[in-house]
Write an enzyme that holds these catalytic residues in place. Sequence first.
Site, PDB file in Angstrom:
ATOM      1  N   ARG A 118       0.817  -1.212   0.000  1.00 11.43           N
ATOM      2  CA  ARG A 118       0.000   0.000   0.000  1.00 11.43           C
ATOM      3  C   ARG A 118       0.849   1.259   0.000  1.00 11.43           C
ATOM      4  O   ARG A 118       0.530   2.238  -0.672  1.00 11.43           O
ATOM      5  CB  ARG A 118      -0.917   0.000   1.234  1.00 11.43           C
ATOM      6  CG  ARG A 118      -2.082  -0.908   1.061  1.00 11.43           C
ATOM      7  CD  ARG A 118      -2.848  -1.153   2.344  1.00 11.43           C
ATOM      8  NE  ARG A 118      -3.874  -2.147   2.062  1.00 11.43           N
ATOM      9  CZ  ARG A 118      -4.476  -2.888   2.981  1.00 11.43           C
ATOM     10  NH1 ARG A 118      -4.144  -2.743   4.250  1.00 11.43           N
ATOM     11  NH2 ARG A 118      -5.392  -3.757   2.629  1.00 11.43           N
TER      12      ARG A 118
ATOM     13  N   GLY B  29     -10.030  20.945 -23.615  1.00 12.87           N
ATOM     14  CA  GLY B  29     -10.300  19.876 -24.588  1.00 12.87           C
ATOM     15  C   GLY B  29      -9.081  19.024 -24.870  1.00 12.87           C
ATOM     16  O   GLY B  29      -9.183  17.800 -25.039  1.00 12.87           O
TER      17      GLY B  29
ATOM     18  N   GLU C 164      -5.376  -3.431  -3.616  1.00 10.49           N
ATOM     19  CA  GLU C 164      -4.670  -3.538  -2.331  1.00 10.49           C
ATOM     20  C   GLU C 164      -5.472  -2.820  -1.235  1.00 10.49           C
ATOM     21  O   GLU C 164      -4.913  -2.147  -0.375  1.00 10.49           O
ATOM     22  CB  GLU C 164      -3.227  -3.051  -2.461  1.00 10.49           C
ATOM     23  CG  GLU C 164      -2.482  -3.918  -3.478  1.00 10.49           C
ATOM     24  CD  GLU C 164      -0.975  -3.766  -3.469  1.00 10.49           C
ATOM     25  OE1 GLU C 164      -0.408  -3.380  -2.444  1.00 10.49           O
ATOM     26  OE2 GLU C 164      -0.376  -4.080  -4.512  1.00 10.49           O
TER      27      GLU C 164
HETATM   28  C1  LIG Z   1      -6.356  -3.988 -12.160  1.00 13.24           C
HETATM   29  C2  LIG Z   1      -6.490  -4.753 -10.893  1.00 13.24           C
HETATM   30  C3  LIG Z   1      -5.410  -5.466 -10.401  1.00 13.24           C
HETATM   31  C4  LIG Z   1      -5.530  -6.229  -9.247  1.00 13.24           C
HETATM   32  N1  LIG Z   1      -4.457  -6.979  -8.824  1.00 13.24           N
HETATM   33  C5  LIG Z   1      -4.629  -7.850  -7.781  1.00 13.24           C
HETATM   34  C6  LIG Z   1      -3.591  -8.750  -7.412  1.00 13.24           C
HETATM   35  O1  LIG Z   1      -2.497  -8.737  -7.982  1.00 13.24           O
HETATM   36  N2  LIG Z   1      -3.812  -9.636  -6.410  1.00 13.24           N
HETATM   37  C7  LIG Z   1      -5.000  -9.677  -5.744  1.00 13.24           C
HETATM   38  O2  LIG Z   1      -5.144 -10.508  -4.863  1.00 13.24           O
HETATM   39  N3  LIG Z   1      -6.004  -8.829  -6.066  1.00 13.24           N
HETATM   40  C8  LIG Z   1      -5.849  -7.927  -7.066  1.00 13.24           C
HETATM   41  N4  LIG Z   1      -6.864  -7.077  -7.414  1.00 13.24           N
HETATM   42  C9  LIG Z   1      -8.122  -7.150  -6.681  1.00 13.24           C
HETATM   43  C10 LIG Z   1      -8.390  -5.967  -5.782  1.00 13.24           C
HETATM   44  O3  LIG Z   1      -7.525  -5.970  -4.680  1.00 13.24           O
HETATM   45  C11 LIG Z   1      -9.868  -6.032  -5.376  1.00 13.24           C
HETATM   46  O4  LIG Z   1     -10.626  -5.735  -6.525  1.00 13.24           O
HETATM   47  C12 LIG Z   1     -10.207  -5.069  -4.259  1.00 13.24           C
HETATM   48  O5  LIG Z   1      -9.621  -5.464  -3.050  1.00 13.24           O
HETATM   49  C13 LIG Z   1     -11.718  -4.929  -4.063  1.00 13.24           C
HETATM   50  O6  LIG Z   1     -12.344  -6.165  -3.961  1.00 13.24           O
HETATM   51  P1  LIG Z   1     -13.618  -6.503  -4.856  1.00 13.24           P
HETATM   52  O7  LIG Z   1     -13.283  -6.181  -6.248  1.00 13.24           O
HETATM   53  O8  LIG Z   1     -14.031  -7.874  -4.555  1.00 13.24           O
HETATM   54  O9  LIG Z   1     -14.720  -5.505  -4.382  1.00 13.24           O
HETATM   55  P2  LIG Z   1     -15.740  -5.718  -3.180  1.00 13.24           P
HETATM   56  O10 LIG Z   1     -15.018  -6.227  -2.004  1.00 13.24           O
HETATM   57  O11 LIG Z   1     -16.879  -6.508  -3.676  1.00 13.24           O
HETATM   58  O12 LIG Z   1     -16.188  -4.258  -2.903  1.00 13.24           O
HETATM   59  C14 LIG Z   1     -17.208  -3.585  -3.633  1.00 13.24           C
HETATM   60  C15 LIG Z   1     -17.466  -2.240  -2.972  1.00 13.24           C
HETATM   61  O13 LIG Z   1     -17.918  -2.417  -1.639  1.00 13.24           O
HETATM   62  C16 LIG Z   1     -17.113  -1.723  -0.741  1.00 13.24           C
HETATM   63  N5  LIG Z   1     -17.017  -2.454   0.523  1.00 13.24           N
HETATM   64  C17 LIG Z   1     -16.718  -3.769   0.696  1.00 13.24           C
HETATM   65  N6  LIG Z   1     -16.692  -4.050   2.007  1.00 13.24           N
HETATM   66  C18 LIG Z   1     -16.972  -2.917   2.670  1.00 13.24           C
HETATM   67  C19 LIG Z   1     -17.076  -2.561   4.044  1.00 13.24           C
HETATM   68  N7  LIG Z   1     -16.868  -3.453   5.004  1.00 13.24           N
HETATM   69  N8  LIG Z   1     -17.372  -1.289   4.356  1.00 13.24           N
HETATM   70  C20 LIG Z   1     -17.572  -0.368   3.389  1.00 13.24           C
HETATM   71  N9  LIG Z   1     -17.480  -0.637   2.075  1.00 13.24           N
HETATM   72  C21 LIG Z   1     -17.177  -1.893   1.723  1.00 13.24           C
HETATM   73  C22 LIG Z   1     -15.776  -1.629  -1.433  1.00 13.24           C
HETATM   74  O14 LIG Z   1     -14.999  -0.565  -0.921  1.00 13.24           O
HETATM   75  C23 LIG Z   1     -16.213  -1.391  -2.855  1.00 13.24           C
HETATM   76  O15 LIG Z   1     -16.521  -0.044  -3.029  1.00 13.24           O
HETATM   77  C24 LIG Z   1      -6.754  -6.263  -8.539  1.00 13.24           C
HETATM   78  C25 LIG Z   1      -7.824  -5.506  -9.007  1.00 13.24           C
HETATM   79  C26 LIG Z   1      -7.711  -4.774 -10.160  1.00 13.24           C
HETATM   80  C27 LIG Z   1      -8.898  -3.993 -10.634  1.00 13.24           C
END
Ligand SMILES: Cc1cc2nc3c(=O)[nH]c(=O)nc-3n(C[C@H](O)[C@H](O)[C@H](O)COP(=O)(O)OP(=O)(O)OC[C@H]3O[C@@H](n4cnc5c(N)ncnc54)[C@H](O)[C@@H]3O)c2cc1C
Lengths: 384, 250
Positions: free
Chosen positions: A243, A340, A363
């Site tokens: 992070r 633009g 992360e």
């Molecule tokens: C380009 C890219 C690269 C990535 N690379 C990696 C990688 O190398 N390794 C890896 O392991 N992961 C990776 N990720 C995954 C990334 O870490 C997750 O997408 C991220 O942690 C969010 O999880 P999610 O997508 O399941 O969203 P969700 O957990 O489903 O969240 C959806 C929404 O709900 C909110 N939310 C969830 N829980 C709470 C709560 N308790 N309180 C308030 N709000 C909440 C979230 O903030 C978000 O706005 C990558 C993602 C992307 C897009």
Amino acid sequence: MRIVLKREEEIFIQTVRKFVKTELEPISAQVEEEDRIPEEIISKMRQLGLFGMSVPEEYGGFGFSVTGQCAVMEEMGRTNACFRTIISTNNGIGVTGLVLAGTPEQKEKYLPKIATGEYITAFALTEPGAGSDAAGIKTSAVRAGDNYVLNGTKQFITNADVASLFSVIAVTDREKKHDGLTMFLVERGTPGFTVGPPEKKMGLRGSHTCELFFDDCRVPAGNVVGGEGKGFRLAMEVLDKGRLIIAASALGAARKLLEMMVEHANQRVAFGKPIGSFQAIQWMIADSAVEIYAMENMIYSAAAEMDEGKKIPHRVAMAKLFATEKACEIADRALQVHGGMGYMKDLPVERFYRDLRLTRIYEGTSEIQRLIIARHCLKKGGEC
Amino acid sequence: MKILVPVKQVPNPDEKVKIKKDGSGIELEGVKMVLNPFCEIAVEEALRMKEKHGGEVVVVTVAGKDAELQVRTALAMGADRAILVETNEELDPAAIASALAKVYEMESPDVVIMGKQAVDDDSNQVGQILAAKLSLPQATFASKVELSEDLKKATVTREVDGGLETIEVELPAIITADLRLNEPRYASLPGIMRAKKKEMKVIPISELGIDTAPKVKVLKLEPPKERAGGVIVGSVQELVEKLKNEAKVL
Ligand SMILES: Cc1cc2nc3c(=O)[nH]c(=O)nc-3n(C[C@H](O)[C@H](O)[C@H](O)COP(=O)(O)OP(=O)(O)OC[C@H]3O[C@@H](n4cnc5c(N)ncnc54)[C@H](O)[C@@H]3O)c2cc1C
């Protein structure tokens, strides 16, 4: 703020600055177009030692401090984000579990290859059913003699197309929830382990993110990192470091955007004057400068504390939250100042705007950072 | 063979520098220093000579202790050892050349290669004065250097106004590097780690027994004139009129 670096780190930062300016920035638009970093650039990154920054010296790496790694990532943040992603994913999250908790045999076997960049690494926690809620993952690992058998799917895994070694978090005991997760080292090519095609993303072109499939994949018990049941805590420590590195690259991008903003504000004439003479534009510049100054102070003071061995997840969360949210605002202002032209692909502003957006999601989303910060405050009577 | 490479640290050319209030020099407070780009080219050429013919590359600088970082950069590129002639005064090119001549006598190298000039003050004198002091042949502005098999001569292509000149000099000689001589390698992390163990000898300038009194004094520095903003002309006629009467280029 005064940033204390080792002499070797300081020399290397000069190298990185030059590398970014003379080799990465000139091909930045080409990489964006082709969605691919040329092989010769990756091999130059290997020669420079970028992949081995965080590997300890006794394993052929360079033992950079967290501060040193942040400073390198800040420089790399100034150009196309895919370049720093391959490096920061490797040094930030890919290798950290192994460095922190690996056995001597594991370190002996893998770290020298990671230090040279022969092995690129990735970190796999997220799944289709669980991202923020890391303890809710489903991928299972069942002990069978000297092996564990892995089954499940990981999603959005950065570097998956180029990585040779994956740190995979899986469930070894569902009953124990957080204490039932374990980290495994899985080599590419292990039978039962396949990598899906790259996802089509909003940005970060040139860096690829894929699904991982485990189908009765046998992994030797010797590949458990940090002990059975220690995976959640270890993953959280890995993410702490990752992070801060993301925050540092957002800082580099923000600096670059402010420079572009100022240059355009001085050059572009409207109503007979450079637009930089209008107060509305000046305020955007002033706000960005203040935020960059605050970002720098948060990131490097957290880095210095980590280098002293302190565990400060709440401060790292603050630095990541603030730096990534503010960098996105600065990108938005930079786009606005360019008018633009800012919306056109001829300039890199719109690319920074798209690429920085990701830093608020991966992360740990901004919401999850707030959750970490609030929990700390609530537990410690408001301490921050 | 032994190759001596004098180097200098300069303010980062990518940064905007300010002139001190009294006009006597550049404000160095807070300015990042780097190895002079022409010195990097000289180090690179020395390393290539060593890779081809074997031997040792020794870098030397005449500067304050803070130049150690740049000297270590040269060591990280691959130079074998370094000498820092320590002084806290700003010396003029003649004094620098006197110090380098002493180091030359101590080291007796087979060839000296250095940048044609430093990008801070653009003096373009040290190589030439050093050659004169040592009564050695000089080959300045080199864009190509080739050593003979027996290492007794160097064939040097020089960039001169509007073309190239190729000359032969007997070694030892002073060669100064121009921009197109090569593309210097980076100080990589493996190189930086190796450089940690390399020797850097510090010699206080007072031990050299040379006269460092300045022969040239900088009286004043002035920034270039601010450029006036451009204008958008309305027609070809207006453009031609302005080129004729205002810019006076037609
Ligand atoms: C380009 C890219 C690269 C990535 N690379 C990696 C990688 O190398 N390794 C890896 O392991 N992961 C990776 N990720 C995954 C990334 O870490 C997750 O997408 C991220 O942690 C969010 O999880 P999610 O997508 O399941 O969203 P969700 O957990 O489903 O969240 C959806 C929404 O709900 C909110 N939310 C969830 N829980 C709470 C709560 N308790 N309180 C308030 N709000 C909440 C979230 O903030 C978000 O706005 C990558 C993602 C992307 C897009």
